[in-house]
Every structure is written in C-alpha cells, then in structure tokens.
Design an enzyme around this catalytic site. Structure first.
Site, PDB file in Angstrom:
ATOM      1  N   GLU A   1      -2.777   6.085 -34.045  1.00  0.00           N
ATOM      2  CA  GLU A   1      -2.704   4.705 -33.559  1.00  0.00           C
ATOM      3  C   GLU A   1      -1.362   4.391 -32.925  1.00  0.00           C
ATOM      4  OE1 GLU A   1      -2.599   0.501 -33.011  1.00  0.00           O
ATOM      5  OE2 GLU A   1      -1.149   1.704 -34.152  1.00  0.00           O
ATOM      6  N   ASP A   2      -0.300   4.969 -33.460  1.00  0.00           N
ATOM      7  CA  ASP A   2       1.010   4.731 -32.877  1.00  0.00           C
ATOM      8  C   ASP A   2       1.807   6.029 -32.881  1.00  0.00           C
ATOM      9  OD1 ASP A   2       2.922   3.269 -31.590  1.00  0.00           O
ATOM     10  OD2 ASP A   2       3.644   2.200 -33.354  1.00  0.00           O
TER      11      ASP A   2
ATOM     12  N   HIS B   1       0.000   2.075 -39.665  1.00  0.00           N
ATOM     13  CA  HIS B   1      -0.354   1.396 -38.417  1.00  0.00           C
ATOM     14  C   HIS B   1       0.813   1.592 -37.444  1.00  0.00           C
ATOM     15  CE1 HIS B   1      -2.712  -2.373 -36.847  1.00  0.00           C
ATOM     16  NE2 HIS B   1      -2.512  -1.469 -35.896  1.00  0.00           N
TER      17      HIS B   1
ATOM     18  N   ASN C   1       0.826  -5.756 -37.059  1.00  0.00           N
ATOM     19  CA  ASN C   1       0.270  -4.695 -36.219  1.00  0.00           C
ATOM     20  C   ASN C   1       1.338  -3.674 -35.852  1.00  0.00           C
ATOM     21  OD1 ASN C   1      -0.334  -3.422 -33.478  1.00  0.00           O
ATOM     22  ND2 ASN C   1      -2.302  -4.372 -33.901  1.00  0.00           N
ATOM     23  N   ASP C   2       2.460  -4.161 -35.326  1.00  0.00           N
ATOM     24  CA  ASP C   2       3.492  -3.254 -34.821  1.00  0.00           C
ATOM     25  C   ASP C   2       4.866  -3.827 -35.127  1.00  0.00           C
ATOM     26  OD1 ASP C   2       4.494  -1.004 -33.603  1.00  0.00           O
ATOM     27  OD2 ASP C   2       4.147  -1.684 -31.554  1.00  0.00           O
TER      28      ASP C   2
END
Length: 310
Positions: free
Chosen positions: A53-54, A114, A165-166
């Site tokens: 995802e990242d 995440h 999320n980030d």
C-alpha cells in the site's frame, strides 16, 4: 396551500438527490475508461503477494514497503498479520526481503500497516508506520532501522488520529497525518460523503502538541513534503485534487494552491501520466516512487511493480 408546500419540498428533495447522485458518479469516476500506458521492463516484485500500500525510498536506494493491509471495504487475501519488506533498488537481481520486526507479541499479532514515512537524524534512520490493529482504529508505530530489522520504540495514539491513512515525519516522534474518514464511525463518515460535506482533516502531532492544521477534505489520503521542507502536499482521493500547503511557524498549514486532476488522457493534461493499467497487470495502485531510472508502483491489496522510467 399545504399541498403546494409538500410538492415544493418533494421537488427540492428530488433535485438535491439528483444532484448528489450526479456528484457521486463523478466521485467514483463511474464513466471513466482507462487507456493502458505501460513503461518498459515492468516486472512484478517477488514476495509482495498481498499488496504494497505504501513505500518509501531512502537516498541510498533502499526501498521499504508496507504489505498485507486489511482495510474496510477492500479485499484481503491473507489472514496473517501485515509485514514490512525492503529492497535494494540499485541491485537489479535483488528481490524484496522481509524485515524482522522486533516488538512485543501484541503488536506483531495485530500489525496491519498502512502509510509509512522515514526520518533520518545523524546516522539513525527511524521508520514511522500507520497501524490499524482493529478496523477504524489507528496508531502510529515508531521503529529504528538497524540492518534489516525494525526495532520498536514507541506507540502513538490520540483522539485526533482516528482514521489515519498516511503520514510524513518531521521528527523522530513528530509528523503530519491525514485522516481519510471524518469519523471512526463508518455510517457518519458515509453520510458526510453522500451529503458532500467535507470533514476530513490533517493533524500535526508532537509530544508537546497535537492539533488539526487543515480541514475540509472529503477523504484526505496521501501526504508528502517538498525537498526543502517548506511545502506539504495532500491528496483528496474523492475530490480528485492535490492541495499544496505552506508550512508556517508552529507547523500551521496555509493553502497556496489546489491542483485538480483532470483531462489526464487528453492531448493537454494538467498532470502528466507515466503509467496506467486496466487491472490486467496491477489492481488498485496506491503509490509510486522513482529512483535511479526506476519507478516502483505499489497497490492496496494486489502486487507491486518495478518499471524502467523512459
């Protein structure tokens, strides 16, 4: 008179519902057709079978991936806890290698990584990882990188960090974070999206201060910082735009520009497209990072790619 009032209300409600239906079609890009545009020598990365995802790439070419994210509304193909992987981008023969996480058993068993970010202080590398041990429950885990091991140092939680999320690190234990939901309550967040009421936020966290520094997003998603540390870029995945902020004293953010992503496949796009896929090669891409003539592309739950940049 009463019938006229009822009729007027019904017409207004129908008009509002019709307007929201059209806007929701725009939000989900229901009419978009994807034209495939590939780069040379694209190869699926081994071992990253449950998404990446990242990812972030250090100046020495070491790429770090978060994998195995289980996220509400998204497919998941593994019941195992999430993992972290590393890859030497400069070594064309190298494959991603699982990083050993040295932490207490509770964290290892509930690890669901995440967004990630890296902060370097002198010769020490710190890796900050968004973790969701339960749906809509967010933590930020702080690790120190030693060889290919991640040594757990600290767990960060706060009421303002409810749907992270980030993140982008600005210190060993300080960072900007995006909330991609307006509330940890799924129904309340869904209502804000359906009604077009943007309530998602960007939060600045440090041990001394935690505060909302930007608001008004339908779903604040990725976040990054300019190389000189003066600007922060925040993507709103539902509004299809990137907001550019200037960092002011006290880490407050002032919007300076909005980049709307549109006409990407026209002859005069506002943003240059370097890669596009219709799901044949990679599904649900979520991140891309260039380094040394390569472009690494990750996805929420599918695979990861390494391509040559033209």
């Amino acid at each position: 008179m009463k019938l006229s009032l009822v009729a007027a209300v019904v017409v207004a409600v129908c008009a509002f519902a019709g307007h929201r239906f059209i806007k929701l079609r725009e939000v989900v890009l229901s009419s978009r057709e994807v034209s495939v545009k590939h780069l040379p020598n694209c190869q699926l990365l081994k071992n990253l079978d449950f998404g990446a995802e990242d990812l972030t790439i250090l100046s020495n070419g070491l790429a770090i991936f978060s994998t195995g994210l289980k996220y509400p509304g998204m497919p998941s193909y593994s019941e195992d806890p999430g993992k972290m992987y590393s890859l030497d981008v400069l070594d064309s023969a190298a494959d991603p290698v699982e990083m050993e996480i040295k932490a207490e058993a509770e964290l290892l068993e509930s690890f669901n990584p995440h967004g990630i970010s890296v902060f370097i202080e002198e010769d020490s590398v710190y890796v900050l990882v968004v973790n969701h041990p339960q749906p809509r429950h967010s933590q930020v885990q702080i690790f120190q990188l030693e060889d290919n091991d991640l040594i757990h140092l600290k767990t960060v939680t706060h009421d303002l960090l409810h749907s992270v999320n980030d993140i982008i690190a600005v210190g060993v234990d300080s960072f900007f974070a995006t909330n991609d939901a307006s509330s940890p309550n799924e129904f309340l967040h869904l209502m804000t999206v359906l009604l077009g009421y943007p309530q998602c936020t960007v939060v600045y966290y440090s041990p001394a201060e935690v505060t909302v520094v930007a608001a008004g997003f339908l779903s604040a998603n990725g976040i990054n910082m300019s190389p000189d540390g003066r600007m922060v870029y925040v993507s709103d995945i539902l509004d299809h735009e990137i907001v550019v902020f200037q960092i002011n004293e006290g880490h407050h953010l002032t919007p300076v520009k909005v980049i709307r992503i549109q006409n990407i496949q026209s002859d005069r796009p506002l943003v240059t497209q370097v890669f596009a896929d219709d799901g044949t090669t990679i599904i649900g891409s979520s991140v891309a990072a260039p380094y040394g003539g390569k472009l690494l592309i990750g996805s929420v739950y599918h695979k990861a790619l390494s391509c040559d940049l033209e």
